[in-house]
Design an enzyme around this catalytic site. Sequence first.
Site, PDB file in Angstrom:
ATOM      1  CG  ASN A  81      34.423  64.164  -3.005  1.00  0.00           C
ATOM      2  OD1 ASN A  81      33.363  64.332  -2.627  1.00  0.00           O
ATOM      3  ND2 ASN A  81      35.000  62.871  -3.188  1.00  0.00           N
TER       4      ASN A  81
ATOM      5  CD  GLU B 143      37.612  62.008  -5.227  1.00  0.00           C
ATOM      6  OE1 GLU B 143      38.692  61.713  -5.524  1.00  0.00           O
ATOM      7  OE2 GLU B 143      37.646  63.077  -4.371  1.00  0.00           O
TER       8      GLU B 143
ATOM      9  NE  ARG C 144      30.778  60.479   0.534  1.00  0.00           N
ATOM     10  CZ  ARG C 144      31.763  60.474  -0.209  1.00  0.00           C
ATOM     11  NH1 ARG C 144      32.725  61.389   0.157  1.00  0.00           N
ATOM     12  NH2 ARG C 144      32.250  59.974  -1.223  1.00  0.00           N
TER      13      ARG C 144
ATOM     14  CE1 TYR D 281      38.915  66.270  -1.595  1.00  0.00           C
ATOM     15  CE2 TYR D 281      39.815  67.127   0.651  1.00  0.00           C
ATOM     16  CZ  TYR D 281      39.076  66.094  -0.265  1.00  0.00           C
ATOM     17  OH  TYR D 281      38.685  65.129   0.468  1.00  0.00           O
TER      18      TYR D 281
ATOM     19  CG  HIS E 252      35.774  56.215  -0.947  1.00  0.00           C
ATOM     20  ND1 HIS E 252      35.155  57.411  -0.394  1.00  0.00           N
ATOM     21  CD2 HIS E 252      36.922  56.567  -1.318  1.00  0.00           C
ATOM     22  CE1 HIS E 252      36.221  58.315  -0.424  1.00  0.00           C
ATOM     23  NE2 HIS E 252      37.287  57.790  -0.673  1.00  0.00           N
TER      24      HIS E 252
ATOM     25  CD  GLU F  80      36.052  62.838  -0.095  1.00  0.00           C
ATOM     26  OE1 GLU F  80      37.176  63.271  -0.553  1.00  0.00           O
ATOM     27  OE2 GLU F  80      35.770  61.516  -0.231  1.00  0.00           O
TER      28      GLU F  80
HETATM   29  C1  BGC Z   1      39.186  60.977  -1.644  1.00  0.00           C
HETATM   30  C2  BGC Z   1      39.356  60.725   0.027  1.00  0.00           C
HETATM   31  C3  BGC Z   1      41.042  61.313   0.064  1.00  0.00           C
HETATM   32  C4  BGC Z   1      40.908  62.865  -0.013  1.00  0.00           C
HETATM   33  C5  BGC Z   1      42.171  63.614   0.414  1.00  0.00           C
HETATM   34  C6  BGC Z   1      39.491  62.436  -1.979  1.00  0.00           C
HETATM   35  O1  BGC Z   1      40.164  62.346  -3.507  1.00  0.00           O
HETATM   36  O2  BGC Z   1      37.878  60.688  -1.964  1.00  0.00           O
HETATM   37  O3  BGC Z   1      39.579  59.489  -0.017  1.00  0.00           O
HETATM   38  O4  BGC Z   1      41.350  60.867   1.475  1.00  0.00           O
HETATM   39  O5  BGC Z   1      40.672  63.205  -1.539  1.00  0.00           O
HETATM   40  O6  BGC Z   1      43.109  63.008  -0.747  1.00  0.00           O
END
Ligand code: BGC
Length: 467
Positions: free
Chosen positions: A297, A168, A75, A299, A121, A363
């Site tokens: 996305n 995002e 991607r 985390y 992006h 992501e």
């Molecule tokens: C974004 C990336 C960023 C990653 C880590 C995401 O919010 O799409 O561009 O590098 O998080 O912060």
Amino acid sequence: MAQLPSDFVWGFATASYQIEGSVAAGGRGPSIWDAFCAQPGKIRDGSSGEVATDSYRLWREDVELLKTYGVKAYRFSLSWSRIIPLGGRTDPVNSEGIAFYRALIEELLKNGIEPFVTLYHWDLPQALHERYGGWLNKEEIVQDYVNYAKVCFEAFGDVVKNWITHNEPWAVTILGYEKGVFAPGHISNTEPWIVNHNLILAHAHAVKLYREQYKEKQGGQIGITLDCHWQLPYDDSPENLEAAQRGIDFKLGRFADLIYKGTYPESVKRIIGDRLVEYTTEELAVVLGSSDFFGLNTYTTQVVQPGGTDESNGFLKTGFTLPDGSQLGTQAHVPWLQTYGPGFRTLLNYLWNTYKLPIYVTENGFAVKNENSLSIEEAIHDADRIEYFHNYANAMLQAVTEDKVPVKGYFGWSFLDNFEWADGYQTRFGVTYVDYATQKRYPKDSARFLKKWFTEHIEAPASDSDV
Ligand code: BGC
């Protein structure tokens, strides 16, 4: 052993401004990130994407490396101002920009790697920002974005079958127009809602165009990527349960409920009131259902309670500490990220139950604490990143095999250490260490880990004799 289906796609993700460099080469026009980085104090280490990982020049090597990682997909995003340097619908298209991406896409395909292409992006052509205020100007930006999308569908749609309109929108609206920490650096409590509206409209009109004019002949799919941290209530009290839902509404529902249900969440309506931009009936008809899949996305997970002061999250207190005083998981280099796989599993279930669309995790990744101060030899043994990916991959596997959530693909963030926006180069999210002095790439242990994990956890395709 439980396994993902044989058509599951996995790979890594990047974004144009974070890796390409060569900002003035090949006819590229400046983007709002070039202008933002040039303002003193905006980027922690005073850096910019001017060189980044030099991938505009090293892309062939990058594809070779991706191939060694065993990925099925990659991607990446297109730089709008490389394709249309001044950005607008009457501005010239840059054939060098088209040729660059065309060559990259063909090289990927030659190596059996499926391209997933993000149109936007965050790197808006600076000319559009200066000409009419960029994302703040509905009449202009929607038409210009749709024209840009059309140029891309025409130029690459015969070989690109997976399109992502926006990456995002939360980051664009909140970080770019409310808190001012991302380009274009505005601070406002009305602009984010105008931009919210215009981003969604631009997305929806691009999807309409694709569905009406390209989908049938090109046979691809198109959707949007939204981001969300799972919101874990601090405990089971009704206030905390309600706070957690409000957190999801403010982070995700402000986009997702509109796109998939045609309305803003109730809590957003109540708190934002008449600063919300209403959709006309015609607009809503275009927006509703305007994504073929749920691009996610994600985390981390946040532990939430009511009583915060930040309107952008619905006035929540967020943290990582549980009632017994323990932390959710391993702390990353960035303050907003700890490892917590169970939250990922719950989030996948929530999305499937709420929006009923197949999910692509576009992501997911981890920045090891202080990785930047380690030697290369030390940094490539990235145990905390492996722990993270192990945790999250297993959580996804459980969501798919036990909870029956249709997750179709997964992209680790990121293929390379790269320009981490306002953090500059000090934060490293890559599964590949990049020595910025030499631009040499060094695979980290996590790259090998994911290759092995996906090799073991994806079913072999049915052979002829099985059919
Ligand atoms: C974004 C990336 C960023 C990653 C880590 C995401 O919010 O799409 O561009 O590098 O998080 O912060």
